[in-house]
Design a protein around this motif. Structure first.
Motif, PDB file in Angstrom:
ATOM      1  N   PRO A 124       0.828  -1.219   0.000  1.00 32.50           N
ATOM      2  CA  PRO A 124       0.000   0.000   0.000  1.00 32.50           C
ATOM      3  C   PRO A 124       0.855   1.258   0.000  1.00 32.50           C
ATOM      4  N   SER A 125       0.363   2.288  -0.662  1.00 33.79           N
ATOM      5  CA  SER A 125       1.065   3.569  -0.634  1.00 33.79           C
ATOM      6  C   SER A 125       1.057   4.127   0.783  1.00 33.79           C
ATOM      7  N   PHE A 126       2.065   4.910   1.096  1.00 34.87           N
ATOM      8  CA  PHE A 126       2.189   5.415   2.459  1.00 34.87           C
ATOM      9  C   PHE A 126       1.075   6.396   2.806  1.00 34.87           C
ATOM     10  N   THR A 127       0.687   7.237   1.834  1.00 35.96           N
ATOM     11  CA  THR A 127      -0.325   8.269   2.113  1.00 35.96           C
ATOM     12  C   THR A 127      -1.327   8.394   0.966  1.00 35.96           C
ATOM     13  N   PRO A 168       5.344   0.234  -3.614  1.00 32.06           N
ATOM     14  CA  PRO A 168       3.983   0.673  -3.944  1.00 32.06           C
ATOM     15  C   PRO A 168       3.817   1.155  -5.388  1.00 32.06           C
ATOM     16  N   LEU A 169       4.906   1.519  -6.044  1.00 32.25           N
ATOM     17  CA  LEU A 169       4.829   1.993  -7.433  1.00 32.25           C
ATOM     18  C   LEU A 169       5.096   0.876  -8.433  1.00 32.25           C
ATOM     19  N   THR A 170       6.084   0.040  -8.159  1.00 29.10           N
ATOM     20  CA  THR A 170       6.506  -0.969  -9.134  1.00 29.10           C
ATOM     21  C   THR A 170       6.113  -2.382  -8.748  1.00 29.10           C
ATOM     22  N   MET A 171       5.572  -2.566  -7.543  1.00 27.12           N
ATOM     23  CA  MET A 171       5.258  -3.882  -6.981  1.00 27.12           C
ATOM     24  C   MET A 171       6.539  -4.661  -6.706  1.00 27.12           C
ATOM     25  N   THR A 172       6.405  -5.793  -6.043  1.00 26.47           N
ATOM     26  CA  THR A 172       7.574  -6.545  -5.639  1.00 26.47           C
ATOM     27  C   THR A 172       7.348  -8.030  -5.882  1.00 26.47           C
TER      28      THR A 172
END
Length: 294
Positions: A125-128, A212-216
């Motif tokens: 999840p994105s931080f904010t 959160p941007l590129t996935m892991t």
């Protein structure tokens, strides 16, 4: 979208990506300056940061603000074990043998991650939140701001550590002359261990803030590690500002190439730049040529 707005969008995206490459590159540089070893397992610590955070969030149900520092701590522990079990027993081996050991360690960590978490791609999840921010027609996600902010803080802490702490100065002494550092009472082995712990922690944090941007996934560390290595080479294997600039330059050129030419060349651009640097200026854009007195 107008060309100027497009270029601004590519620039912002490239700077965000370049900041990640810079953090990974600094991890390479810290170990190289302390030991003379190119640690090709650095990318796997980036992967561990994202995957460990995912595990702590989904399995242990920890809140994000607890999962992130705990994941960094666990990755640093893996870096400590890696140095103690793989590097220290072979400390007097040839440089090529140590490089092969780090590649073997990377394959082992990646294989274990695949067995534990599988081959699926996961997102954090994105931080904010994900509400885009408009900037002169270009869009910027809040996570990009977290990447910029955390990168600036880590670079500042890195500068302060190496310039104003006893351990940081001892690590710098070991990078200049390990034998002389040992003669004046510095525990060189402890400094080497500390370099692996710090670089693993920095790599893990880079993997967390970009996930959160590129996935892991279990294999994301391969490409991120190689591009971080490119940033370190551009910066002359310095753990300072030159590697940061190298990462930002690499990220911007990669983004411009993918946007203006083709996204299919996105990964190739980094390696073309690396080859040009190695051919034309092996000491890096900001490094000084080494001379040895005979």
């Amino acid at each position: 979208m107008e060309l100027g707005t497009q270029l601004l969008q590519y620039l912002l995206s490239g700077l965000s990506t370049g900041a990640i490459y810079a953090l990974i590159g600094i991890g390479f540089s810290i170990i190289y300056n302390a030991t003379g070893i190119i640690n090709f397992a650095q990318g796997e610590f980036v992967m561990l940061g994202g995957m460990l955070t995912l595990f702590l969030l989904s399995v242990l149900q920890l809140p994000l603000w607890i999962a992130i520092p705990l994941a960094v701590l666990l990755a640093a522990l893996v870096g400590l074990l890696f140095e103690r079990l793989a590097i220290r027993p072979l400390r007097k081996a040839s440089p090529i043998s140590l490089v092969i050991i780090t590649i073997g360690g990377a394959i082992l960590i990646r294989g274990l991650a695949m067995l534990i978490w599988g081959k699926d791609t996961h997102s954090l999840p994105s931080f904010t939140g994900d509400e885009p921010i408009m900037l002169a027609g270009a869009t910027l996600l809040p996570q990009h701001l977290w990447i910029f902010g955390i990168t600036v803080v880590l670079i500042g802490l890195n500068k302060w550590f190496f310039s104003h702490t006893i351990s940081g100065k001892a690590m710098r002494a070991c990078s200049y002359n390990p034998r002389a550092a040992g003669l004046v009472g510095i525990d060189v082995r402890r400094m080497v261990l500390l370099s692996f712990v710090i670089s693993a922690a920095m790599g893990a944090l880079a993997g967390i803030i970009v996930a959160p941007l590129t996935m892991t996934a279990y294999d994301v560390g391969i490409m991120l590690g190689l591009k971080g290595f490119c940033a370190a080479i551009i910066g002359g294997m310095s753990s300072g500002l030159s590697t940061v600039i190298g990462g930002l330059v690499l990220g911007v050129l990669e983004s411009l190439g993918a946007g203006l030419i083709s996204s299919g060349y996105k990964d190739a651009i980094a390696f073309v730049i690396l080859l040009l640097i190695l051919f034309l200026r092996p000491q890096g854009l900001f490094g000084k040529p080494e001379s040895e007195r005979v």
